[in-house]
Design an enzyme around this catalytic site. Structure first.
Site, PDB file in Angstrom:
ATOM      1  N   THR B 168      29.407 100.084  73.734  1.00 53.08           N
ATOM      2  CA  THR B 168      29.815 101.424  73.414  1.00 53.08           C
ATOM      3  C   THR B 168      28.831 101.788  72.154  1.00 53.08           C
ATOM      4  O   THR B 168      27.779 102.426  72.442  1.00 53.08           O
ATOM      5  CB  THR B 168      31.271 101.562  72.613  1.00 53.08           C
ATOM      6  OG1 THR B 168      31.498 100.535  71.684  1.00 53.08           O
ATOM      7  CG2 THR B 168      32.337 101.293  73.800  1.00 53.08           C
ATOM      8  N   THR B 205      38.305  91.133  68.489  1.00 53.12           N
ATOM      9  CA  THR B 205      38.307  92.568  68.198  1.00 53.12           C
ATOM     10  C   THR B 205      37.130  92.936  68.781  1.00 53.12           C
ATOM     11  O   THR B 205      36.329  93.650  68.141  1.00 53.12           O
ATOM     12  CB  THR B 205      38.373  92.986  66.772  1.00 53.12           C
ATOM     13  OG1 THR B 205      37.389  92.108  65.893  1.00 53.12           O
ATOM     14  CG2 THR B 205      39.851  92.689  66.180  1.00 53.12           C
TER      15      THR B 205
END
Lengths: 422, 422
Positions: B168, B205
């Site tokens: 991302t 995460t």
């Protein structure tokens, strides 16, 4: 009132009629004088950096201290001096935290002794506080030189000078005072505080000095401070860093001559509303003036199953760097609110959660029953472009509210903190 | 080895002889192919955003998931599909987290079904993962259109395309693979991961997909993943935000044909060293590539009384925004290290703490017995100007170490996150 959800009390029953905001800050209450001076503790600083607050009689006193296990020397010394619940003066400096120094205690005690000598009071009745860089040597010289000057300058109009002296990266003064009545006696309560970075719950994590002329026992003073701190300073977060040095102190001279408050009664309730009015505003201003902040973020959590859940959720949201950066750009990235709710140390049912963004430009619902709803991005942008943004979270699982205050995260936070020491 | 301090094990007994780093990422292990494609999930994106990993046989599989209570739909679906410890393919997209969407589960299940249909396998053996904006509607259309293309592109050389597809705000690919031996059998283990913001412990995460050809039971696979995750991904923090979507998966094809690992034995130990080599490097690269980061910060805590104290202290330091900004400016503001130690959820004696800054430019002691020591600011500046900075904290109160990885906080973190959605 002791076991109620305090936030609920103050939201639902605001009850500020009878409380008038007045000038005077830390000198508003009868008996208190203050002064500030530039003691040049930080080389090249052009602003005041040493302040003195003095009452012409010994006050009842209470204080709360940082929860950080690394404590500044002033914290250790002030705790010792306040063990008897009595104090008469405060000596405070900015520019140097007097923390992690081998001679820190000696310097903090020395500052108290110099203050006591100048004012002809007991050193045990002096509160000492410091804020600034950690681990930088501090000498007694600036205290020796400037405490006599501060003593000469003491005045009922000295509150601005004192308030300026405790500022570090603060961009503006933070002081409030209110006037109210207990029976037929006019009472006053006012205070000042500093704190801009290293602001995270577990107490104030800032310096705050509050004075009042209400006659109240040390025990009730401590109880009031603890109750109101829990829903004001402890609900503020700028950056998640809990400082080593911060404290909030509350001194009462008793000059208002009211019936002394020695138990939880109606007068006590009136008193804590006054304390709330001052502390809540100081806390809010601290968030608004967070390092680099351009916006105040208020997070209101409603209908949590417990007060703990409400508080943890509200703090988690105002603490999220991702949400804080989104708000700085007025970007309605509500997913980050959901994310922060999700990692709060709290129990709730995601499928019941709703989220609204609000400000004086309007209010928009962005999430209902845990999923996104259609909303106008333009409207949300307008709402989030205001300087005060409110995030309203309804957990729909009980009746406990909480409010937390924070600020957006901007380039300037990085700029301010990258080279703070230089 | 189960009850030992894992970090100690890996610090004191590095034991990586016999492990060779090789190319191939997620395709290094026998039996695995991958592909990546630009499915245009995010409008105007020029990069791959959908990846497929496939094994020609059903694998034993284990996974760990985000601790966030708000969970992306892919988390829910993958958990369900992995309940039997078996999987054969992974379908993953970036650009949209498929979280807090009313039809999220439907889309995640749909993506698995489309993948299963294309590959002629069971939908229950498909892992689905998504990363990107929360609360943005996702349709099945890009999956319908691109899964057949991905299937056609599947190749042992597809690891770079797949690795790019999961990025991302990552600025570079993160993939590692090692080759080692179990008995006389050559084994391989490799993986790829993404993750740049919203990185905070309580598991990865981030998204991480690891594959191996070692023959090992699902139970032992899960045990190994949990053990190594605890000292690698769980010790990384970029910004304290724990994401809603992240997962790490580990698939074993068994093609290495070693004696199957079904208990804690010597082969298991060799296996977890290989897993550690890959996961530790992926974790470190995630920290180094933290949003806006210019430096990797490694915090080594030594001689804590418990492993928990060591870990909490190390994480508190790499998480402190104030320390992170100081490091970005190479400012030796060690007081912020002490401050972060002090608010860690850990017990220790402040008066025993020492702090050193180190990098390839040298090492300097800045604090001893809890107080500052004289040091050369120039030397410290040089040390902190390197791209890899190490903060060494000795608590002098036991024999437990821990290592955590983070990055500095720069203007660019704010820039990247202020308008992430647009």
């Amino acid at each position: 009132m002791k076991n109620k959800n305090m936030t609920e009390q103050f939201i639902n029953d605001v009850g500020f009629e009878g409380y008038t905001f007045i000038e005077g800050g830390v000198c508003a209450a009868k008996g208190f004088k203050a002064a500030g001076v530039n003691a040049h503790i930080k080389a090249n600083s052009q602003k005041n950096d040493m302040a003195l607050i003095y009452c012409d009689k010994i006050c009842n006193a209470a204080a709360l201290y940082t929860q950080n296990k690394v404590k500044g020397a002033p914290i250790v010394v002030t705790k010792r001096h306040l063990a008897d619940g009595r104090a008469q003066a405060v000596i405070v400096n900015s520019g140097n935290a007097n923390t992690c120094n081998s001679n820190g205690i000696e310097i903090a005690e020395g500052a108290c002794e110099l203050t006591a000598k100048a004012l002809d009071i007991s050193s045990e009745n002096v509160i000492v506080a410091s804020t600034g860089v950690i681990g930088q040597k501090l000498s007694l010289e600036p205290f020796e030189k400037n405490i006599p000057i501060l003593k000469e300058k003491l005045s009922e109009n000295g509150y601005n000078d004192a308030c300026t002296a405790i500022m570090t990266t603060d961009t503006r003064q933070k002081q409030f005072a209110v006037e109210f009545k207990l029976g037929d006696k006019v009472c006053r309560l006012g205070g000042m505080s500093k704190g801009s970075g290293m602001i995270n719950p577990n107490m104030a994590t800032m310096l705050a000095f509050i004075t009042t002329d209400v006659k109240i026992s040390s025990e009730m003073l401590h109880s009031a401070l603890k109750q109101i701190n829990a829903i004001t300073y402890n609900m503020v977060s700028v950056d998640g860093d809990t400082s080593t040095n911060d404290m909030v102190t509350l001194l009462s001279s008793g000059y208002a001559d009211n019936n002394e408050i020695t138990e939880f009664n109606e007068d006590y309730n009136i008193f804590i509303y006054a304390l709330h009015a001052v502390m809540m505003n100081l806390a809010k201003e601290t968030a608004r003036d967070g390092e680099g902040a351009s916006k105040l973020i208020t997070c209101v959590v409603k209908n949590a199953d417990t007060e703990e859940t409400a508080k943890a959720t509200a703090l988690s949201v105002v603490n999220s760097p991702l949400l804080k950066t989104a708000v700085s750009a007025a970007d309605a990235n509500w997913g980050r609110v959901m994310c922060a709710i999700g990692y709060a140390d709290a129990d709730f049912d995601v499928s019941r959660v709703s989220v609204d963004f609000a400000s004086k430009a309007g209010e928009v619902r962005v999430c209902e029953n845990g999923v996104g709803v259609d909303f106008s991005e333009d409207e949300a942008y307008k709402i989030l472009s205001e300087e005060e943004v409110i995030i309203i979270i309804d957990l729909h699982s009980g009746d406990n509210p909480a409010v937390a205050w924070g600020c957006d995260l901007t380039y300037d936070y990085v700029k301010i903190n990258a080279e703070y020491r230089s």
